[in-house]
Write a protein that holds these residues in place. Sequence first.
Motif, PDB file in Angstrom:
ATOM      1  N   LEU A 496       3.089 -14.265  -0.390  1.00  0.00           N
ATOM      2  CA  LEU A 496       2.694 -15.365   0.892  1.00  0.00           C
ATOM      3  C   LEU A 496       2.299 -16.715   0.250  1.00  0.00           C
ATOM      4  CD1 LEU A 496       1.894 -14.778   3.754  1.00  0.00           C
ATOM      5  CD2 LEU A 496       0.008 -14.393   3.764  1.00  0.00           C
ATOM      6  N   THR A 497       1.594 -17.398  -0.721  1.00  0.00           N
ATOM      7  CA  THR A 497       1.518 -18.223  -0.941  1.00  0.00           C
ATOM      8  C   THR A 497       3.274 -18.447  -1.604  1.00  0.00           C
ATOM      9  OG1 THR A 497      -0.738 -17.612  -2.147  1.00  0.00           O
ATOM     10  CG2 THR A 497       0.898 -19.962  -2.744  1.00  0.00           C
ATOM     11  N   GLU A 498       3.461 -18.365  -2.194  1.00  0.00           N
ATOM     12  CA  GLU A 498       5.270 -18.319  -1.956  1.00  0.00           C
ATOM     13  C   GLU A 498       6.227 -18.616  -1.265  1.00  0.00           C
ATOM     14  OE1 GLU A 498       8.240 -19.537  -5.359  1.00  0.00           O
ATOM     15  OE2 GLU A 498       6.360 -19.495  -5.068  1.00  0.00           O
ATOM     16  N   MET A 499       5.964 -17.433  -0.168  1.00  0.00           N
ATOM     17  CA  MET A 499       6.735 -18.000   1.140  1.00  0.00           C
ATOM     18  C   MET A 499       6.437 -19.101   1.621  1.00  0.00           C
ATOM     19  SD  MET A 499       6.131 -15.358   4.710  1.00  0.00           S
ATOM     20  CE  MET A 499       5.534 -16.818   4.848  1.00  0.00           C
ATOM     21  N   PHE A 500       5.037 -19.061   1.741  1.00  0.00           N
ATOM     22  CA  PHE A 500       4.575 -21.186   2.130  1.00  0.00           C
ATOM     23  C   PHE A 500       5.072 -21.862   1.364  1.00  0.00           C
ATOM     24  CE2 PHE A 500       1.500 -18.028   4.821  1.00  0.00           C
ATOM     25  CZ  PHE A 500       1.506 -18.162   6.196  1.00  0.00           C
ATOM     26  N   ALA A 501       5.423 -21.938   0.683  1.00  0.00           N
ATOM     27  CA  ALA A 501       6.066 -23.236  -0.359  1.00  0.00           C
ATOM     28  C   ALA A 501       7.132 -23.283  -0.637  1.00  0.00           C
ATOM     29  CB  ALA A 501       5.188 -22.499  -1.862  1.00  0.00           C
ATOM     30  N   THR A 502       7.487 -22.606   0.103  1.00  0.00           N
ATOM     31  CA  THR A 502       9.396 -22.305   0.128  1.00  0.00           C
ATOM     32  C   THR A 502       9.926 -22.099   0.963  1.00  0.00           C
ATOM     33  OG1 THR A 502       9.472 -19.984  -0.222  1.00  0.00           O
ATOM     34  CG2 THR A 502       9.425 -21.524  -2.053  1.00  0.00           C
ATOM     35  N   HIS A 503       8.908 -22.159   2.531  1.00  0.00           N
ATOM     36  CA  HIS A 503       9.392 -22.064   3.726  1.00  0.00           C
ATOM     37  C   HIS A 503      10.363 -23.221   4.587  1.00  0.00           C
ATOM     38  CE1 HIS A 503       6.201 -24.455   5.208  1.00  0.00           C
ATOM     39  NE2 HIS A 503       6.797 -24.312   6.540  1.00  0.00           N
ATOM     40  N   THR A 504      10.808 -23.294   5.390  1.00  0.00           N
ATOM     41  CA  THR A 504      11.582 -23.779   6.111  1.00  0.00           C
ATOM     42  C   THR A 504      10.813 -23.973   8.118  1.00  0.00           C
ATOM     43  OG1 THR A 504      13.610 -23.912   4.950  1.00  0.00           O
ATOM     44  CG2 THR A 504      13.577 -25.275   7.266  1.00  0.00           C
ATOM     45  N   TYR A 505      10.619 -25.121   8.012  1.00  0.00           N
ATOM     46  CA  TYR A 505      10.030 -25.151   9.491  1.00  0.00           C
ATOM     47  C   TYR A 505      11.363 -24.568  10.813  1.00  0.00           C
ATOM     48  CZ  TYR A 505       7.586 -26.141  13.540  1.00  0.00           C
ATOM     49  OH  TYR A 505       6.849 -26.623  14.595  1.00  0.00           O
ATOM     50  N   VAL A 506      11.178 -24.550  11.406  1.00  0.00           N
ATOM     51  CA  VAL A 506      12.296 -23.547  11.972  1.00  0.00           C
ATOM     52  C   VAL A 506      11.874 -24.169  13.605  1.00  0.00           C
ATOM     53  CG1 VAL A 506      13.154 -21.957  13.476  1.00  0.00           C
ATOM     54  CG2 VAL A 506      12.470 -21.387  11.321  1.00  0.00           C
ATOM     55  N   GLY A 507      10.808 -23.850  14.755  1.00  0.00           N
ATOM     56  CA  GLY A 507      10.171 -24.006  15.419  1.00  0.00           C
ATOM     57  C   GLY A 507       8.832 -23.828  16.482  1.00  0.00           C
ATOM     58  N   LEU A 508       8.152 -24.663  17.618  1.00  0.00           N
ATOM     59  CA  LEU A 508       7.062 -23.579  17.698  1.00  0.00           C
ATOM     60  C   LEU A 508       7.635 -23.206  18.991  1.00  0.00           C
ATOM     61  CD1 LEU A 508       4.396 -23.705  19.199  1.00  0.00           C
ATOM     62  CD2 LEU A 508       5.074 -25.897  20.605  1.00  0.00           C
ATOM     63  N   VAL A 509       6.972 -21.758  18.772  1.00  0.00           N
ATOM     64  CA  VAL A 509       7.447 -20.722  19.922  1.00  0.00           C
ATOM     65  C   VAL A 509       6.405 -20.374  21.275  1.00  0.00           C
ATOM     66  CG1 VAL A 509       7.460 -18.236  19.729  1.00  0.00           C
ATOM     67  CG2 VAL A 509       8.274 -19.545  18.015  1.00  0.00           C
ATOM     68  N   ASP A 510       5.110 -20.388  20.417  1.00  0.00           N
ATOM     69  CA  ASP A 510       4.283 -20.581  22.262  1.00  0.00           C
ATOM     70  C   ASP A 510       3.244 -21.075  21.534  1.00  0.00           C
ATOM     71  OD1 ASP A 510       2.203 -19.450  23.963  1.00  0.00           O
ATOM     72  OD2 ASP A 510       2.889 -17.787  24.258  1.00  0.00           O
ATOM     73  N   GLU A 511       2.957 -21.867  22.394  1.00  0.00           N
ATOM     74  CA  GLU A 511       1.414 -22.807  22.262  1.00  0.00           C
ATOM     75  C   GLU A 511       0.702 -22.034  23.098  1.00  0.00           C
ATOM     76  OE1 GLU A 511       3.163 -24.670  26.224  1.00  0.00           O
ATOM     77  OE2 GLU A 511       3.732 -23.738  24.075  1.00  0.00           O
TER      78      GLU A 511
END
Length: 772
Positions: A496-511
């Motif tokens: 999970l840490t590796e996933m967050f460290a290499t992720h690309t933000y896509v966008g807000l879905v539901d505030e």
Amino acid sequence: MEDQMDTENIEQRGTKRAAEETGTQEAPKPKKIKALDPDVVNKIAAGEIIVAPMHALKELIENAVDAGSTSIEVLVKDGGLKLLQITDNGHGIDRDDLPILCERFTTSKLKEFEDLSSIGTYGFRGEALASISHIAHLTVTTKTAGSSCAWRAHYGDGKLIPAKPGQNAAPKATAGRGGTQITVEDLFYNVPTRRRAFRSASEEYAKILDVVGRYAVHCSGVAFSCRKHGDSGVSISTPASANTVDRIRQIHGSAVANEVVEFNSEDKKFGFRSSGFATNANYHVKKTVILLFINHRAVESTAFKRAVEQTYSAFLPKGGHPFVYLDLEIEPNRVDVNVHPTKREVNFLNEDEIIDLVCTEIRSKLAEVDSSRTFLTQSLLPTVPTIQSLQDDRNEPKDGTDLTRGAIPKTPATTKKPYENNLIRTDSKVRKITAMLAPSSRDPSNPSAPETDNQTSSLLEEGLQYTTTDRQPLRIALSSIKALRANVRAEMHNTLTEMFATHTYVGLVDEQRRLAAIQSGVKLYLIDYGLTSNELFYQIGLTDFGNFGTIKLTPAPKLTDLLKIAADEERQEHSTQDSTQKEADIIFANAPDMIARTLVERREMLNEYFSMQISSEGHLLSIPLLLKGYVPALSKLPRFLLRLGPYVDWTSEEGCFRSFLRELAAFYTPEQLPVLAGDADASGSASGPAPAPAPASADPTTEPVVTDDSSSSSSELDTNAFIRARRAQIIRMLEYVLFPAVRARLVATSRLLRGVVEVADLKGLYRVFERC
């Protein structure tokens, strides 16, 4: 017969010892504690400092540079195990100092322990030569400028020994040039286990070349050479007059030196100055190469390496890594150099901030030269005929006409084209999933009006002004904070840490449900950013403990006023019809004064550790600033203060820090936004929580606007306007502040697994499409 059988059974089971016989046996005594023999102590210490020939050479090079040398020659045999010799032209060693040269903790660079706070040399503890002399045969030949001859001395176990049995152990006069030559022979001769652990001489020689190469790049004005014993040629040779780029070219090749860009950064607040060279986007290799020097000492830093790789991930293709040389100078009183036996690591204040500033400078330099990226391309010239025309040409009679002039040249294959199901989006500026969602954040009166970046950017930056304070950074060494940080590391989920460290933000879905989309690899995830940000702010609280920024409140509200607002809300939520209602009313009526007194009594501790300033009269002057550019919901401030009473363990140190930081993280967590009033009326019933009254402005310096029932329509418009503004602000903060901090700083724990849902896998989608 039965008696005989019983006797046999007893013999098989064994006999029980009599009581008086058991009592006569003495209990085992504890072993006596004795002091180790000094020779054993020295060999243990030597094994910690000199782990391999490369560590011995590193210590000797540092001593040679400290001696003011401008030329250093290294000679190696059998990977340094048989012979390791270093010759310099420094100021040498006095003949009177030779008898204690190899005794432990003898040095000319350190007199008192306080000198460690201002140490500016490579070596300082006086352990290198002593450790080497306990595990090798050591010979020192030295000549100072004022000496008429050179002196040679032999050492064993830290003391002078004769060159041959029966001779005098005193240093002998000999011919020699100015400087010092140290010869180490038969390294680890008396530690056979350590000697057998080395794989091959060539591998150890490669490590030695790496050490020499690092210092050859860094030490300007010093000539370096390194060669194997018996070889006529040298493996490394750098002249003293070479600049840094030329040294990089000599050590690492022209492919690196031709693609480096220079960068510099400085910040007086954090007391550091950095300079160095980093490769641009035209160069990449399979393994990151980082030459890191802190106060001219070669060290390693996992945090810096990770930050550099994340910086380059936006510029290099997948699997590509850079070359970076960094010379980082930090004020000596901010650096703890005595934390590792081989001095491979150091600790310094504001590590995260300094690394972030250096990587920001590298990123800006890469962006400036990004236009110089070169690609090998092949254009289709208009004179080249088509395949059909070539086929027609083949059918024509060969009357001597040259048909090869129109043939398409064959080009050699370079790399295999990747399958589409293995492609990932590497540019965060391309079309996102939010472009497919309904434009709920736009003005309902004008649905066609686009939501420009300038509008949301102004909303994010409105009212944010930062000033630098004169407060000196604190160095926190509390065992409770160390224990809390260790608990976070123990609960770390690597995947999970590796996933967050290499992720690309896509966008807000539901505030309302606080959901955002991110991409990692070829997979798309829905993230509960409320749960994620709560853990992020808790970890920021542990990392920056005692060194938070401040958000000043002007005019400063009274604690009791804010606490009464929160108490009234709690009373309404917990209202009942039974007899306990009166008791609850009494509790909520007395709670504001009790909690206010508790906070005022502890205001010094709150200010020192949490940057939460409270006046003696009970006014809240400031609250902590955890993340620059992020604005917490100040409407949550009253409840945050109210929960500091019953939900913070004020009786124990570790419990107090843990519970307070948890409450602070909950206050900083983005709130769930209510639906717009118009949307709720139009649909008949709101799908989310009812819209709560919102303050007229997010600015704490303004007072809320009080309206009556006759102006309900205008109040509804004001509420909708506030919700839209806050939503636009959250959208910008999620993309440009919160999720970049998650990528750079979050250590994902196992509790975050329930807030991550995989919604799409590109490979799986391709399988579905193939079946269709």
